[in-house]
Design a protein around this motif. Structure first.
Motif, short mmCIF file in Angstrom:
data_model
loop_
_atom_site.label_atom_id
_atom_site.label_comp_id
_atom_site.label_asym_id
_atom_site.label_seq_id
_atom_site.Cartn_x
_atom_site.Cartn_y
_atom_site.Cartn_z
N TYR A 1 0.85 -1.30 0.01
CA TYR A 1 -0.01 0.01 -0.11
C TYR A 1 0.92 1.03 -0.03
O TYR A 1 0.51 2.19 -0.54
N THR A 2 1.96 1.29 0.85
CA THR A 2 3.02 2.41 0.87
C THR A 2 3.58 2.57 -0.65
O THR A 2 3.62 3.65 -0.95
N MET A 3 3.98 1.73 -1.21
CA MET A 3 4.49 1.71 -2.65
C MET A 3 3.61 2.29 -3.79
O MET A 3 4.07 3.18 -4.29
N ARG B 1 3.57 6.52 -5.04
CA ARG B 1 3.53 7.15 -6.42
C ARG B 1 2.24 7.75 -6.95
O ARG B 1 2.27 8.19 -7.98
N THR B 2 1.43 7.91 -6.00
CA THR B 2 0.17 8.52 -6.46
C THR B 2 -0.35 9.91 -5.51
O THR B 2 -0.85 10.65 -5.93
N VAL B 3 0.26 9.75 -4.36
CA VAL B 3 -0.01 10.83 -3.34
C VAL B 3 1.25 11.75 -3.23
O VAL B 3 2.21 11.40 -2.87
N GLY C 1 13.31 4.21 -0.63
CA GLY C 1 13.55 4.74 -1.97
C GLY C 1 12.92 4.01 -3.08
O GLY C 1 12.06 4.22 -3.87
N LEU C 2 13.21 2.47 -2.94
CA LEU C 2 12.44 1.72 -3.94
C LEU C 2 11.02 1.57 -3.71
O LEU C 2 10.12 1.48 -4.76
N LEU C 3 10.48 1.77 -2.46
CA LEU C 3 9.11 1.67 -2.21
C LEU C 3 8.37 2.90 -2.87
O LEU C 3 7.36 2.75 -3.49
N LEU C 4 8.87 4.12 -2.53
CA LEU C 4 8.21 5.45 -2.86
C LEU C 4 8.50 5.87 -4.26
O LEU C 4 7.76 6.55 -4.88
#
Length: 520
Positions: free
Chosen positions: A38-40, A44-46, A323-326
């Protein structure tokens, strides 16, 4: 409790506690994966500024949550003898407080948005506040399931609720309701959890009858637990509030992402330990077998390993992982991860120590620790304000939690529960391992893209892992786990390496404690 009533609530033993721990840990692991996914997606959307407004709104809702829940879940978990009237009273009190909090949020949301100069926070607050209509009742019922040995049912219902909430949030964000989809996830999760527990007859716990309990009789014990939670919450949320005032929504979003990323494993580890150990300790207390020095030492040993080994490694590997997640645009958040990881780790250690003090009814020790954490954190925030430094603001939490744990160590030493020297040696060994893992990961991933940094960081950590395996007899956590039988193979016990130093001392104590439990 009468003999017939005792059959309704299963006795809590070491084997039951381990079974509950497995279910709690399994459920927490699945939930952690869901939250990371969900964080990923939301990373990328918020936008950072939108997430900053949501983060502040969420802390306000969590603050009121201590009033709506009122420590009732903790009261249910720690009740020596849990009866049907007591649970009904807790449910009624939680529902009434929840409705009151819902009305407060709907009324004051515009004022709170004005206070932080963020008008976009108003609809987020009102939507988040809808959870108060269902969350308190769901929390009481889930705590009752855990207290009565229905850990499997509690985990399944909670997971289904959280998965439904995440699905609702993702769907709304994809349909253009951004960032309102973030705020919709929690009310949806609470509603689904309560519906599952209420509608499924098989999920309802069987409780013994008892004397009538009025809701106001729970105000004193649950009120103390709520007050304790408020102090703890203030110490961890103050940096977020101050970041919003000093640096705006964008910086607050970056700080909140970093704090949330490391807070997930900290909360998961604490909930697993608390949910499994608290019912066992509660029944031991009810049968006049209070928590002793060995039990205190084992709790501290497990928390010490998780804090210094786990979060030490996260300090080195965490920036690349976040960094990879966001994705791109969150460089400030990744830079803050080492400091927030240190704070989350020390918070886990300090909160685990609270389990010991609360179980032995040392209310003064709990209050002293929390006031120390709060005052030290506020002092660190004051320095950060004077220097206008987000880095110092992020480090204030770690400093405050460290000061609180030092106060705990002094109290345990005076009470004869745990010698300060033994605890510091335990921490030093675990910190050496965690420091080595974190430094190796940071060195390997330096100057590389996030995915490559994770791969090289893990590769550089391997030599440290090999050294730990070779010298495992010196590691306190390994010594206790080995002596308690947790590391035995399914085929039977195997002779391990001879334990040395601090490991040998802890193993001898664990071996004696296992024999004591088997005789009980």
């Amino acid at each position: 409790m009468k003999h017939a009533d005792a059959d309704c609530v299963p006795a809590v033993g070491a084997r039951s506690a381990l079974r509950w721990l497995r279910w709690n840990c399994s459920g927490s692991a699945v939930l952690l994966v869901l939250q990371l996914a969900y964080t990923m997606y939301t990373g990328r959307t918020v936008t950072p500024s939108a997430f900053g407004a949501y983060a502040i709104a969420l802390t306000v809702i969590q603050l009121l949550g201590y009033v709506s829940n009122g420590g009732l879940a903790t009261y249910v978990l720690r009740a020596g003898v849990l009866t049907r009237p007591a649970v009904h009273a807790a449910w009624r009190l939680g529902t009434a407080c929840g409705i009151l909090c819902f009305l407060v949020v709907q009324t004051t949301a515009p004022l709170i948005g004005t206070l932080w100069h963020m008008p976009e926070m108003t609809p987020l607050l009102r939507l988040l506040g809808c959870q108060f209509l269902v969350q308190p009742a769901a929390t009481v019922v889930i705590a009752t399931l855990r207290r009565t040995g229905r850990a499997r049912t509690a985990v399944i219902c909670e997971l289904a609720g959280q998965a439904s909430g995440i699905a609702a949030g993702v769907t709304l964000i994809a349909l253009g309701w951004n960032p309102l989809g973030l705020a919709a996830a929690q009310p949806a999760a609470a509603a689904v959890t309560l519906a599952l527990v209420t509608l499924r007859v098989s999920a309802r716990p069987v409780l013994p009858p008892g004397a009538p309990v009025r809701a106001r009789q729970l105000l004193v014990p649950s009120g103390f637990l709520a007050g304790f939670g408020l102090l703890e919450f203030a110490s961890t949320s103050s940096p977020t509030w101050m970041a919003g005032h000093l640096f705006g929504a964008g910086a607050t979003g970056a700080y909140s992402r970093a704090a949330y990323f490391v807070g997930l494993p900290s909360q998961v580890l604490f909930q697993g330990l608390n949910s499994a150990a608290t019912p066992l300790l509660a029944e031991r207390r009810a049968s006049d077998r209070l928590v002793g020095g060995r039990a205190a030492e084992y709790v501290v040993c497990a928390a010490s390993a998780a804090t210094f080994v786990g979060f030490g490694a996260l300090c080195g590997l965490g920036p690349a992982a976040l960094g990879l997640l966001l994705g791109p645009g969150w460089e400030l958040a990744t830079a803050l991860v080492p400091l927030t990881a240190a704070g989350a780790g020390m918070a886990l250690l300090c909160r685990s120590g609270m389990i010991i003090d609360q179980t032995r009814h040392a209310s003064r020790a709990v209050l002293t620790t929390q006031l120390t954490v709060l005052s030290t954190t506020f002092a660190g925030i004051g320095i950060a304000v004077m220097e206008q430094s987000l880095v110092l603001l992020a480090g204030a939490v770690a400093v405050g939690q460290t000061a609180g744990h030092l106060v705990q160590l002094g109290g345990w030493h005076r009470a004869g529960l745990l010698h300060t020297g033994a605890a510091l040696r335990m921490h030093a060994i675990h910190a050496l391992i965690g420091g080595g893992l974190g430094a190796a990961a940071a060195l390997g991933g330096s100057g590389r893209p996030p995915a490559a940094a994770i791969g090289y960081g893990l590769a550089c950590m391997l030599p440290v892992v090999v050294l730990c395996a070779l010298f495992r007899r010196w590691i306190p956590l390994y010594a206790v786990a080995s002596a308690a039988g947790i590391l035995r193979s399914p085929g039977g016990p195997r002779a391990g390496p001879e334990l040395t130093g601090e490991g040998a001392r802890l193993a001898a104590a664990a071996h004696d404690d296992v024999k004591d439990i088997s005789r009980a």
